[in-house]
Each structure stands twice: as C-alpha cells, then as structure tokens.
Design a protein around this motif. Structure first.
Motif, PDB file in Angstrom:
ATOM      1  N   ASP A  95      -4.386  13.142   1.831  1.00  0.00           N
ATOM      2  CA  ASP A  95      -3.688  11.863   1.729  1.00  0.00           C
ATOM      3  C   ASP A  95      -4.513  10.893   0.880  1.00  0.00           C
ATOM      4  O   ASP A  95      -5.734  10.770   1.070  1.00  0.00           O
ATOM      5  CB  ASP A  95      -3.461  11.265   3.125  1.00  0.00           C
ATOM      6  CG  ASP A  95      -2.402  12.040   3.898  1.00  0.00           C
ATOM      7  OD1 ASP A  95      -1.545  12.672   3.254  1.00  0.00           O
ATOM      8  OD2 ASP A  95      -2.446  12.026   5.142  1.00  0.00           O
ATOM      9  N   VAL A  96      -3.851  10.257  -0.048  1.00  0.00           N
ATOM     10  CA  VAL A  96      -4.504   9.268  -0.914  1.00  0.00           C
ATOM     11  C   VAL A  96      -3.798   7.938  -0.721  1.00  0.00           C
ATOM     12  O   VAL A  96      -2.565   7.867  -0.758  1.00  0.00           O
ATOM     13  CB  VAL A  96      -4.431   9.689  -2.401  1.00  0.00           C
ATOM     14  CG1 VAL A  96      -5.066   8.624  -3.285  1.00  0.00           C
ATOM     15  CG2 VAL A  96      -5.116  11.029  -2.604  1.00  0.00           C
ATOM     16  N   THR A 108       0.839  -1.191   0.000  1.00  0.00           N
ATOM     17  CA  THR A 108       0.000   0.000   0.000  1.00  0.00           C
ATOM     18  C   THR A 108       0.879   1.248   0.000  1.00  0.00           C
ATOM     19  O   THR A 108       1.805   1.361   0.796  1.00  0.00           O
ATOM     20  CB  THR A 108      -0.925   0.024   1.225  1.00  0.00           C
ATOM     21  OG1 THR A 108      -1.763  -1.128   1.197  1.00  0.00           O
ATOM     22  CG2 THR A 108      -1.794   1.288   1.229  1.00  0.00           C
ATOM     23  N   THR A 109       0.578   2.154  -0.919  1.00  0.00           N
ATOM     24  CA  THR A 109       1.350   3.392  -1.035  1.00  0.00           C
ATOM     25  C   THR A 109       0.453   4.573  -0.697  1.00  0.00           C
ATOM     26  O   THR A 109      -0.689   4.660  -1.179  1.00  0.00           O
ATOM     27  CB  THR A 109       1.902   3.565  -2.455  1.00  0.00           C
ATOM     28  OG1 THR A 109       2.718   2.444  -2.781  1.00  0.00           O
ATOM     29  CG2 THR A 109       2.721   4.839  -2.573  1.00  0.00           C
ATOM     30  N   THR A 110       0.954   5.480   0.143  1.00  0.00           N
ATOM     31  CA  THR A 110       0.201   6.678   0.505  1.00  0.00           C
ATOM     32  C   THR A 110       0.933   7.905  -0.027  1.00  0.00           C
ATOM     33  O   THR A 110       2.156   8.028   0.142  1.00  0.00           O
ATOM     34  CB  THR A 110       0.050   6.789   2.021  1.00  0.00           C
ATOM     35  OG1 THR A 110      -0.609   5.624   2.525  1.00  0.00           O
ATOM     36  CG2 THR A 110      -0.783   8.017   2.390  1.00  0.00           C
ATOM     37  N   TYR A 111       0.200   8.774  -0.693  1.00  0.00           N
ATOM     38  CA  TYR A 111       0.803   9.990  -1.233  1.00  0.00           C
ATOM     39  C   TYR A 111      -0.209  11.134  -1.128  1.00  0.00           C
ATOM     40  O   TYR A 111      -1.397  10.901  -0.838  1.00  0.00           O
ATOM     41  CB  TYR A 111       1.226   9.794  -2.690  1.00  0.00           C
ATOM     42  CG  TYR A 111       0.102   9.462  -3.641  1.00  0.00           C
ATOM     43  CD1 TYR A 111      -0.521  10.473  -4.371  1.00  0.00           C
ATOM     44  CD2 TYR A 111      -0.336   8.149  -3.807  1.00  0.00           C
ATOM     45  CE1 TYR A 111      -1.558  10.175  -5.245  1.00  0.00           C
ATOM     46  CE2 TYR A 111      -1.362   7.848  -4.670  1.00  0.00           C
ATOM     47  CZ  TYR A 111      -1.975   8.851  -5.390  1.00  0.00           C
ATOM     48  OH  TYR A 111      -3.007   8.557  -6.253  1.00  0.00           O
ATOM     49  N   GLN A 112       0.275  12.364  -1.318  1.00  0.00           N
ATOM     50  CA  GLN A 112      -0.595  13.524  -1.220  1.00  0.00           C
ATOM     51  C   GLN A 112      -0.989  14.001  -2.624  1.00  0.00           C
ATOM     52  O   GLN A 112      -0.172  14.017  -3.549  1.00  0.00           O
ATOM     53  CB  GLN A 112       0.102  14.659  -0.471  1.00  0.00           C
ATOM     54  CG  GLN A 112       0.239  14.390   1.031  1.00  0.00           C
ATOM     55  CD  GLN A 112       0.699  15.623   1.775  1.00  0.00           C
ATOM     56  OE1 GLN A 112       1.525  16.388   1.294  1.00  0.00           O
ATOM     57  NE2 GLN A 112       0.138  15.847   2.964  1.00  0.00           N
ATOM     58  N   ALA A 113      -2.266  14.402  -2.750  1.00  0.00           N
ATOM     59  CA  ALA A 113      -2.789  14.913  -4.010  1.00  0.00           C
ATOM     60  C   ALA A 113      -3.754  16.054  -3.719  1.00  0.00           C
ATOM     61  O   ALA A 113      -4.348  16.120  -2.630  1.00  0.00           O
ATOM     62  CB  ALA A 113      -3.496  13.806  -4.776  1.00  0.00           C
ATOM     63  N   PRO A 114      -3.916  16.995  -4.653  1.00  0.00           N
ATOM     64  CA  PRO A 114      -4.828  18.121  -4.419  1.00  0.00           C
ATOM     65  C   PRO A 114      -6.282  17.652  -4.287  1.00  0.00           C
ATOM     66  O   PRO A 114      -6.712  16.739  -4.998  1.00  0.00           O
ATOM     67  CB  PRO A 114      -4.639  18.999  -5.663  1.00  0.00           C
ATOM     68  CG  PRO A 114      -3.343  18.563  -6.256  1.00  0.00           C
ATOM     69  CD  PRO A 114      -3.201  17.121  -5.926  1.00  0.00           C
ATOM     70  N   LYS A 115      -7.014  18.304  -3.361  1.00  0.00           N
ATOM     71  CA  LYS A 115      -8.455  18.073  -3.270  1.00  0.00           C
ATOM     72  C   LYS A 115      -9.146  18.758  -4.444  1.00  0.00           C
ATOM     73  O   LYS A 115      -8.694  19.801  -4.915  1.00  0.00           O
ATOM     74  CB  LYS A 115      -8.996  18.636  -1.962  1.00  0.00           C
ATOM     75  CG  LYS A 115      -8.862  17.725  -0.773  1.00  0.00           C
ATOM     76  CD  LYS A 115      -9.636  18.305   0.425  1.00  0.00           C
ATOM     77  CE  LYS A 115      -9.613  17.344   1.598  1.00  0.00           C
ATOM     78  NZ  LYS A 115     -10.403  17.869   2.743  1.00  0.00           N
ATOM     79  N   THR A 116     -10.241  18.175  -4.905  1.00  0.00           N
ATOM     80  CA  THR A 116     -10.981  18.765  -6.024  1.00  0.00           C
ATOM     81  C   THR A 116     -12.454  18.875  -5.669  1.00  0.00           C
ATOM     82  O   THR A 116     -12.951  18.172  -4.768  1.00  0.00           O
ATOM     83  CB  THR A 116     -10.827  17.909  -7.288  1.00  0.00           C
ATOM     84  OG1 THR A 116     -11.298  16.582  -7.018  1.00  0.00           O
ATOM     85  CG2 THR A 116      -9.377  17.842  -7.732  1.00  0.00           C
TER      86      THR A 116
END
Length: 602
Positions: free
Chosen positions: A239-240, A213-221
């Motif tokens: 966090d995604v 499992t990989t966790t990364y940050q992405a912009p909210k939309t």
C-alpha cells in the motif's frame, strides 16, 4: 465561428498590427544605427563587446563571408549547448542533482535550440537543471532569434543597395538585435509575467500537502529498483499513500519572455504555455500571442522603410494578415463544430452561457475555443511551437490547419527573420511567374530577377518539402519509426508527418502521441532541423549578395506594381500553390483521411 470568436480574432489582429507598426519603426532605427539608443545610450557597451570579440564593426561582409559567419557561429553554439547538457551533473545550479542527457537526446536538443526550433522530446522540469535552462537554452533563444533577424536584414540590404559588394556585418547585426531589441523587450515581458503570477526563483522544488489522501497498491522493489516477486512469480504489492505533490520551481519568467518574443517555443515545463506558471491568466495568454508574432510582423515595416518604399512592406504585411485571418477562421470553426460522433449520442456541443461548446478535449477551460484556436494558428504561423492546448487532441481538420501553416514554409508572419525572408523569396517567385505570363523580365523593387536568383529561390523553396517528405517516408517505412506510434491509422501517419514538418520548419510543436525520444528520431529530426534552417539561409544570403551587386532599374509602364492588391493576391497564390500542391498527397493520407473516417462514423 460565432460572434465572440470573431471579436477575439479581430481584436487580436488590430492590436498586433498597431504593435507591428510601432515596433517596426524602432527596429529600423536600431538596425540602421540612427536610433539615439544605438548612438548614445548603448554605444559604450556595444563598443566594448566589439573590442572583446575582436570585431571591426566598420568592415562589411560579402554574402559568402556573412554565410560563413552565420554557420560558424551557430555550429559553435550547438557544440556549447551539447557540452552543457552532457556535463550538467557537475555544474552548479542543479538543486535536484539531475544527470546528463543521453548522447542522442543532447544532440537533438542542442541543434533544436540553435536552429530556433526548440523541439523538446523530454520533460524539462525533470531533465535539465536551472543552469542549463539559463546558460544554454535561454541564451540560444536570444542568439537563434537574432540570427534569423540578421539574415532577414541582409536580404533587405540586398534589395535596397545597388552595385554593392557587401550586405552588412553579421556581428554588428547580431549584437544590435540582441542588445537593443530582444533583451529590453524580454525584460519588460518578464516583469509583466511575474506580475501576473509566473514564477522566477532558484528554490528547490516544493512538496505541498494535497487536499485529499489517496491510497493505492504498487509493486515492492529492492534497493536497485527491481520488482520483488513471491514464490509463484507474482509481484509483491504494498500500500502506498499519496498525501503530497511536488511543485517545480525555477527561473521561468525570464525564459518565457524570450521563448515567445523570439518565436522559440521551448517550455520551462512539459505542459508548456498550458501550465499556470508559464501562462497564468487570459491577459498573459493574449500578450504571449502578440509577442510571438510582433517581430515577424514588424519586420515587414522594417523592410518597407529600408528599401525606401513603405508600400512594399505593407503589401507583404497585408498578405500575411489575410492568410492568418483565414486560418484562424478555419481553425476555430472546426474546433467549435466538435465531433459529429459525439453529437450523434445526443450530446449538445453548442456554445452557451453554461459551456464553451465544441471540442474542448486537450484545452484549458480558462482559454476556451477561441483563444486556443488563435494560439494554435499563431504558434504554427510563427515557427514558435509554444502551445496552450494539446494539438494531438484537435479535430482532424483542426489539426490540418496548423500542419498546413507550417507547410506553407511558415511565412505567415513566420519566425523572427525567417518569416520575412521566406516571404520575400516567395515574392521573387511571384514576380517570376508574373513575368512569364506577360513576357517580361521579372523585376522586384528595381532589381531584375534572373536565372541565378531563381536557382537560389528554387533551393530555398523546395528544400523544406524535400526534407519533410523524405523524413516522413523513412519514419513510416522503418520499424524504428512506426514503433513510436501510439495511434494507428491516419492519425498515426499525421503524427509522423507533423513531427518532420515541425522539425524542418523549425517550429517545435508536436502531435504528442508519437514517442520520439529514441535514437532513431533524435538523430533523424536533428538532421531535419539543421538542414531546414541553414540550407534556406545560405540560399537567401546568396540571393542578397547577387541583388546587392545589381543596378537599380527605372520603373516603366510595363513594370508590375508590387505594392497593390493584385500583387498581394499573386503573392498569396504563390505561397498556396507551392505549399498545397507539394503536400496534397501527404495531407490526404493523414488529416483528410481521418476527417472522412470521422464523419463516416468510423
């Protein structure tokens, strides 16, 4: 090129030639109607198809009627594919609910598959539905291949007949080629690919859990997909968690078979024949390479048998084989040598028991240098365009070889049909050059080659370089063209040159660093594909009609033998003379300049 590479290449060529001889005999019997498969087994179905289409199978065509039928049939085919691409959102067998292609992309794709180019500037598994893959793209894989074979057979009839006003019936040639050659062999290849691990289903795409499992940050939309920002205008991150992967499904094996056999090249997946579902094992890789060259080589045998002198076919086949072997040697050698800049860092690029060695960037480790190199040469020799490695990652001179193979006019085996009729055009040019040297009227297989034939030869030979060089010039001079370049300098020029060379020669492979899914490139490359396919076709059919009407003249002591080693050398010389001299300036600005920069440590 080490002993292992040499063994790979030699084994491949031997298997190819054996397949070519056996397949050529069968194809000859099918095309002249003498095969028991044509006379008895498939006769009821064939006759029914003619009745449904309103075709009189006994009525033969002049070259103009044949050319008109070819152009009309392919124009209707392009329109049908365009319609399916634009309407696929309302059609069945679309489990992902994919929408329509844009107007320019649909135009490019429709012309691409109709002209046997199969240039894909989109990601197939996320752009086209199952129905589109089967009813539009795969169907055109059969029909465009059959069209090329029909034109080649028409030219052979022009050489074989004398004082005749016709060169055959396009509808009969198209039907028999599809029904008795392409479909049965494709069915056998499909089953073989499925047995090796290629998929063939109508399932929805599958989500499978990943091992990690990989966790990364992405912009909210927001609901419309627009990024949300805070009071200072910075994007709000969230966090995604990535714990699954989507695996594409679909009716792949059936399209993979005709993709290779018909020298089409359009992949079911964006990774093409590097994808494990399209090319699961080293065995399928070997079979795919043989399949993409088999009909092109077999047509040389068909040519010799239909003109009544098998030595003529063997001479053409010998010229193709020699050129192919030399190209494989060059390609594998350049890739095996690797990059001297890496060697200067004391990194060992040599092959050993623990590593493949050489330039492995963009290659599958399960195929290595040798099978990747042979595949690269085969696909650009055959106007196939399928790839099992990233051509954009080849060394500069490793990229030079496939570009040059296409710029020869793809007559080294070539596309199904187009390779043979292209090489026969060069044969006419070769005997014309020989005639000038010895002061005799040029002859080929008992037919005088006069001014009309040479005018058509000039059109057929020079149309491709004109389209490629004009298109490349527009691409590098226009801001819309240079906007798609990801790599500056010589390599960026090579990417544009490769694109127009590939499109005009109906190959379909690419240096993938160039962004071509734009209205500018979609329209311009569509024009190049259409003209590159049908301008030579019309010229070849005009030659066929003119030769068929001539009397066959007797062989004399002054007749140049066109079945011996001297003619093989002369034929290869004509191909190299036109191909190399026409494109030397462009090649010097692209791969040659990049190679010189590399060895100079720039």
């Amino acid at each position: 090129m080490n002993a292992n590479d040499l063994l790979h290449t030699a084994l491949f060529i031997v298997v190819l030639l054996v397949v070519a001889v056996l397949l050529g005999r069968y194809m000859t019997a099918v095309l002249d109607g003498s095969s028991v498969v044509v006379r008895k087994i498939g006769r009821p179905l064939e006759h029914l198809l003619y009745r449904l289409a309103g075709v009189d199978e006994l009525a033969e065509m002049s070259w103009k009627q044949y050319a008109y039928a070819v152009l009309l049939f392919n124009a209707v085919g392009a329109l049908a594919v365009y319609g399916v691409l634009r309407l696929q959102q309302w059609l069945p067998a679309n489990p992902l609910g994919l929408g329509p292609m844009t107007t320019d992309a649909a135009l490019n794709t429709a012309i691409s598959f109709t002209t046997n180019t199969n240039w894909q500037d989109y990601t197939p598994e996320t752009t086209v539905s199952y129905l589109t893959q089967m009813a539009a793209l795969a169907v055109q894989n059969f029909l465009s291949a059959a069209t090329g074979i029909a034109v080649a057979v028409a030219l052979i009839r022009g050489l074989a007949r004398h004082t005749a006003n016709s060169i055959g019936n396009f509808w009969v040639d198209l039907t028999r080629t599809t029904l008795y050659i392409l479909i049965p062999i494709s069915l056998a290849l499909s089953l073989l690919f499925i047995g090796q691990g290629a998929i063939q289903n109508f399932r929805h795409y599958a989500d499978v859990p990943t091992l990690q499992t990989t966790t990364y940050q992405a912009p909210k939309t927001d609901a419309q997909g627009n990024p949300l920002k805070d009071a200072k205008g910075n994007p709000i991150l969230q966090d995604v968690k990535a714990d699954k992967q989507t695996i594409a499904m679909g009716p792949l094996a059936s399209q993979e078979a005709i993709k290779m056999l018909g020298t089409n090249g359009g992949g079911f997946f964006n990774a093409n024949s590097a994808h494990p579902y399209e090319n699961p094992t080293p065995l399928t890789n070997f079979i795919q390479m043989v399949a993409m060259l088999s009909i092109g080589a077999a047509l040389c045998i068909v040519f010799g048998r239909m003109v009544g002198d098998q030595r003529q076919g063997y001479a053409v086949l010998a010229a193709m084989t020699i050129a192919f072997a030399l190209a494989c040697w060059a390609e594998i050698s350049y890739e095996q040598a690797g990059n001297p800049l890496i060697a200067s860092l004391h990194v060992d690029q040599g092959s050993s028991a623990l590593q493949a060695g050489g330039n492995m960037e963009g290659k599958e480790t399960r195929f290595g240098i040798a099978d990747s190199g042979i595949f690269t040469v085969a696909t650009t020799s055959a106007s196939c365009g399928a790839v099992n490695n990233m051509h954009d990652s080849l060394t500069p001179m490793g990229g030079f070889v496939p570009i040059l193979m296409m710029q020869f006019g793809e007559v080294i085996f070539g596309g199904v049909g187009s390779g043979l009729y292209g090489m026969l055009v060069f044969a006419l040019l070769a005997v014309f050059i020989a005639g000038l040297m010895i002061g005799r009227t040029p002859e080929y297989i008992g037919k005088k080659i006069e001014s009309y034939e040479m005018k058509m030869v000039a059109i057929a030979v020079l149309a491709m370089p004109l389209i490629v060089l004009v298109g490349t010039s527009i691409g590098v001079l226009s801001p819309l063209g240079t906007a798609g370049i990801a790599n500056p300098g010589a390599h960026g020029f090579s990417e544009i040159l490769y694109a127009f060379t590939s499109a005009t020669n109906n190959n379909g492979s690419a240096f993938a660093g160039l962004s071509v899914n734009t209205p500018f490139y979609n329209v311009l490359l569509a024009i190049a594909m259409w003209l590159g396919r049908f301008v030579p076709v019309v010229a070849v059919l005009a030659i066929a009609g003119s030769l068929a009407a001539k009397k066959r003249i007797a062989v004399t002591e002054g007749t140049l033998p066109t079945h011996g080693p001297l003619f093989v050398v002369l034929l290869l010389g004509a191909v190299v003379l036109i191909g190399v001299l026409t494109f030397v300036p462009a090649l010097a600005l692209g791969p040659v300049a990049e190679h010189l920069a590399m060895i100079a440590a720039h």
